[in-house]
Design a protein around this motif. Structure first.
Motif, PDB file in Angstrom:
ATOM      1  N   HIS A   1       0.810  -1.219   0.000  1.00  0.00           N
ATOM      2  CA  HIS A   1       0.000   0.000   0.000  1.00  0.00           C
ATOM      3  C   HIS A   1       0.840   1.264   0.000  1.00  0.00           C
ATOM      4  O   HIS A   1       2.033   1.238   0.257  1.00  0.00           O
ATOM      5  CB  HIS A   1      -1.016   0.007   1.152  1.00  0.00           C
ATOM      6  CG  HIS A   1      -0.473   0.393   2.496  1.00  0.00           C
ATOM      7  ND1 HIS A   1      -0.103  -0.519   3.445  1.00  0.00           N
ATOM      8  CD2 HIS A   1      -0.265   1.607   3.061  1.00  0.00           C
ATOM      9  CE1 HIS A   1       0.299   0.100   4.543  1.00  0.00           C
ATOM     10  NE2 HIS A   1       0.226   1.396   4.337  1.00  0.00           N
TER      11      HIS A   1
ATOM     12  N   ARG B   1      -2.950  12.207   1.095  1.00  0.00           N
ATOM     13  CA  ARG B   1      -3.851  13.064   1.874  1.00  0.00           C
ATOM     14  C   ARG B   1      -4.369  14.163   0.959  1.00  0.00           C
ATOM     15  O   ARG B   1      -3.585  14.933   0.411  1.00  0.00           O
ATOM     16  CB  ARG B   1      -3.066  13.686   3.035  1.00  0.00           C
ATOM     17  CG  ARG B   1      -2.421  12.652   3.924  1.00  0.00           C
ATOM     18  CD  ARG B   1      -1.273  13.227   4.728  1.00  0.00           C
ATOM     19  NE  ARG B   1      -0.652  12.205   5.577  1.00  0.00           N
ATOM     20  CZ  ARG B   1       0.471  12.396   6.263  1.00  0.00           C
ATOM     21  NH1 ARG B   1       1.111  13.543   6.189  1.00  0.00           N
ATOM     22  NH2 ARG B   1       0.955  11.414   7.010  1.00  0.00           N
TER      23      ARG B   1
ATOM     24  N   ASN C   1       2.874   9.976   0.848  1.00  0.00           N
ATOM     25  CA  ASN C   1       3.692  10.146   2.051  1.00  0.00           C
ATOM     26  C   ASN C   1       4.370   8.865   2.520  1.00  0.00           C
ATOM     27  O   ASN C   1       5.278   8.926   3.335  1.00  0.00           O
ATOM     28  CB  ASN C   1       2.915  10.841   3.175  1.00  0.00           C
ATOM     29  CG  ASN C   1       1.809   9.971   3.720  1.00  0.00           C
ATOM     30  OD1 ASN C   1       2.065   8.918   4.273  1.00  0.00           O
ATOM     31  ND2 ASN C   1       0.567  10.409   3.548  1.00  0.00           N
ATOM     32  N   HIS C   2       3.977   7.709   2.032  1.00  0.00           N
ATOM     33  CA  HIS C   2       4.780   6.502   2.233  1.00  0.00           C
ATOM     34  C   HIS C   2       4.333   5.391   1.299  1.00  0.00           C
ATOM     35  O   HIS C   2       3.239   5.444   0.737  1.00  0.00           O
ATOM     36  CB  HIS C   2       4.778   6.000   3.675  1.00  0.00           C
ATOM     37  CG  HIS C   2       3.437   5.509   4.199  1.00  0.00           C
ATOM     38  ND1 HIS C   2       2.448   6.349   4.647  1.00  0.00           N
ATOM     39  CD2 HIS C   2       2.951   4.255   4.368  1.00  0.00           C
ATOM     40  CE1 HIS C   2       1.417   5.635   5.071  1.00  0.00           C
ATOM     41  NE2 HIS C   2       1.677   4.346   4.903  1.00  0.00           N
TER      42      HIS C   2
ATOM     43  N   GLN D   1       2.399  -3.293  11.687  1.00  0.00           N
ATOM     44  CA  GLN D   1       3.148  -2.349  10.862  1.00  0.00           C
ATOM     45  C   GLN D   1       4.237  -1.655  11.663  1.00  0.00           C
ATOM     46  O   GLN D   1       4.069  -1.404  12.852  1.00  0.00           O
ATOM     47  CB  GLN D   1       2.219  -1.227  10.370  1.00  0.00           C
ATOM     48  CG  GLN D   1       1.005  -1.695   9.627  1.00  0.00           C
ATOM     49  CD  GLN D   1       0.045  -0.546   9.378  1.00  0.00           C
ATOM     50  OE1 GLN D   1      -0.558  -0.016  10.293  1.00  0.00           O
ATOM     51  NE2 GLN D   1      -0.093  -0.162   8.126  1.00  0.00           N
TER      52      GLN D   1
ATOM     53  N   GLU E   1       7.394   2.348   5.264  1.00  0.00           N
ATOM     54  CA  GLU E   1       6.715   1.492   6.236  1.00  0.00           C
ATOM     55  C   GLU E   1       6.760   0.049   5.743  1.00  0.00           C
ATOM     56  O   GLU E   1       6.950  -0.193   4.544  1.00  0.00           O
ATOM     57  CB  GLU E   1       5.265   1.983   6.326  1.00  0.00           C
ATOM     58  CG  GLU E   1       4.396   1.306   7.360  1.00  0.00           C
ATOM     59  CD  GLU E   1       2.917   1.715   7.187  1.00  0.00           C
ATOM     60  OE1 GLU E   1       2.299   2.039   8.195  1.00  0.00           O
ATOM     61  OE2 GLU E   1       2.410   1.696   6.049  1.00  0.00           O
TER      62      GLU E   1
ATOM     63  N   PHE F   1       0.523   8.096  11.518  1.00  0.00           N
ATOM     64  CA  PHE F   1       0.414   9.527  11.208  1.00  0.00           C
ATOM     65  C   PHE F   1       1.278  10.334  12.191  1.00  0.00           C
ATOM     66  O   PHE F   1       2.092  11.141  11.796  1.00  0.00           O
ATOM     67  CB  PHE F   1      -1.038  10.010  11.431  1.00  0.00           C
ATOM     68  CG  PHE F   1      -1.913  10.042  10.213  1.00  0.00           C
ATOM     69  CD1 PHE F   1      -1.783  11.037   9.262  1.00  0.00           C
ATOM     70  CD2 PHE F   1      -2.927   9.100  10.048  1.00  0.00           C
ATOM     71  CE1 PHE F   1      -2.633  11.092   8.163  1.00  0.00           C
ATOM     72  CE2 PHE F   1      -3.775   9.149   8.954  1.00  0.00           C
ATOM     73  CZ  PHE F   1      -3.632  10.154   8.008  1.00  0.00           C
TER      74      PHE F   1
HETATM   75  C1  OOG Z   1      -1.748   7.390   6.522  1.00  0.00           C
HETATM   76  C2  OOG Z   1      -1.492   6.574   7.747  1.00  0.00           C
HETATM   77  C3  OOG Z   1      -2.270   5.265   7.686  1.00  0.00           C
HETATM   78  C4  OOG Z   1      -1.472   2.862   7.652  1.00  0.00           C
HETATM   79  O1  OOG Z   1      -0.703   2.035   7.154  1.00  0.00           O
HETATM   80  O2  OOG Z   1      -2.148   2.634   8.662  1.00  0.00           O
HETATM   81  C5  OOG Z   1      -1.559   4.169   6.999  1.00  0.00           C
HETATM   82  C6  OOG Z   1      -0.993   8.676   6.463  1.00  0.00           C
HETATM   83  O3  OOG Z   1      -0.018   8.882   7.216  1.00  0.00           O
HETATM   84  O4  OOG Z   1      -1.368   9.489   5.604  1.00  0.00           O
HETATM   85  O5  OOG Z   1      -1.019   4.277   5.940  1.00  0.00           O
END
Ligand code: OOG
Ligand code: NI
Length: 384
Positions: free
Chosen positions: A55, A59, A209-210, A250, A279, A343
């Motif tokens: 994934h 935002r 962002n990731h 995670q 991540e 986040f």
């Molecule tokens: C999304 C954070 C949520 C996850 O893996 O739970 C997420 C963000 O930082 O915009 O990606």
């Protein structure tokens, strides 16, 4: 009459995810290090091949941006599943996961995008107007992208060449742009209200962002990341290590400090910004509503001893979903508490949950989206 062959949306998604990965590796070099660690650990585990990212996250600023992105993602076979109210964790956003909804879709390309929308209603009044003005004067998809999107919708798909071009335009939406779309004073004001607001409003587009690949042993990976000197989250989000993995675990390296440039009358000035990170995740069994209620209870009490940890008990007590072959169905969604932790660690904020005077607003989110989000429990129940 000739019939045109269209590229399948699952293959377009695979192309999209590969192109995002290539872009992110050049943008965020530390992400390359993370990929190497994941590759080394996965190589030691039979049956886990490197199949690309699981994934990414973006935002968005406005309802119309969410509506547009939903149209773009539909071309990639990505459908909105679930509603995540992050206001409970003190964050001015609400979110959904755009993801495949069939086994075949996941097998061809498991990529999905966690997509958040700014809660303009949670910003104080004068600043809200500033934010709206900045967001309403940006256009996140190129003209060529719009043309191809209309074409895809009108003709019901895209040929290989059209698909390649559309993937290029779609990936460009999520590129990092070092030059801010607002001035430095505005950036500072937005940031003082909440760093997340500054990250969403200050740029020309919603940079990714990731990105998150899957790892076979997240505990081993977490230690290896620390050993390599990466600045990582203190703890792994989600359930503790178990014999039968459930839901989602995670961990991440913290966001880089990057320089952003702001135009002035006489030249440029700059400021530091933290938003982009890498991540990893490990997925386990999807839980039934009953299982999820027990999980939430265990999470709240920080004690998982009452959660059965063998296949038979999970099945007999109807805590997890199983397929026709008796194997657990993999959880393909996200966890609000974990998401909030991710986040926050990347905004360099304390991970303590703050109280905030706001509640979720799924109806407003769905109005922006132009359709309801799908119910994850329905999808899991149908997969069994
Ligand atoms: C999304 C954070 C949520 C996850 O893996 O739970 C997420 C963000 O930082 O915009 O990606
Ligand atoms: Ni994530």
């Amino acid at each position: 009459m000739t019939t045109q062959a269209f590229r399948h949306s699952d293959h377009l998604r695979a192309d999209f995810s590969q192109a995002l990965s290539d872009m992110y590796r050049t943008e965020v070099p530390a992400y390359g290090t993370l990929i190497d660690i994941v590759g080394r650990i996965n190589a030691e585990h039979e049956g886990i091949r490197s199949e690309g990212e699981r994934h990414g996250a973006i935002r968005l600023g406005t309802a119309s941006e969410l509506h547009l992105i939903a149209r773009v993602f539909e071309i990639f076979g990505l459908h909105p599943v679930g509603y995540y109210d992050l206001s409970v964790a003190g964050l001015p956003v609400h979110s959904t996961a755009f993801r495949p909804i069939t086994d075949q879709g996941f097998n061809t390309s498991p990529f999905r995008m966690f997509t958040s929308l700014l809660r303009l209603d949670m910003i104080s009044a004068p600043l809200r107007e500033t934010a709206e003005l900045a967001l309403n004067t940006r256009s996140i998809l190129s003209e060529e992208g719009h043309r191809l999107l209309d074409l895809a919708e009108n003709q019901g798909g895209l040929t290989d060449d059209q698909g390649d071009a559309f993937v290029r335009e779609a990936v460009a939406i999520f590129a990092w742009r070092k030059r801010a779309h607002v001035d430095l004073a505005t950036y500072k004001l937005l940031k003082s209200e909440h760093p997340l607001i500054a990250d969403i409003v200050s740029f020309q587009g919603p940079h990714m962002n990731h990105l998150t690949p899957r790892v076979a042993d997240i505990d081993a990976a977490h230690h290896m990341m620390a050993a390599e000197g990466m600045d990582i989250k203190d703890t792994i989000e989600g359930p503790p290590r178990r014999n039968v993995p459930i839901l989602l675990r995670q961990t991440a390296f913290k966001a880089l400090t990057e320089t952003v440039d702001f135009q002035t009358d006489i030249g440029w000035e700059s400021a530091e910004h933290t938003a982009r990170f890498g991540e990893i995740e490990q997925r386990g069994a999807a839980l039934t509503p009953k299982g999820r209620a027990l999980y939430d209870q265990c999470l709240a009490s920080k004690d998982f001893s009452s959660f059965p940890d063998d296949i038979a008990a999970l099945r007999d007590q109807k805590l997890a979903y199983f397929n026709a072959e008796g194997e657990p169905v993999t959880y393909e969604d996200f966890l609000p508490v974990s998401a909030a932790g991710i986040f926050k660690s990347n905004l360099r904020e304390s991970e303590d949950v703050e109280s905030l005077e706001a509640t979720g607003n799924q109806a407003a989110f769905e109005t922006a989206l132009g359709k309801p989000v799908l119910d994850m429990f329905d999808l899991y129940a149908n997969a069994t």
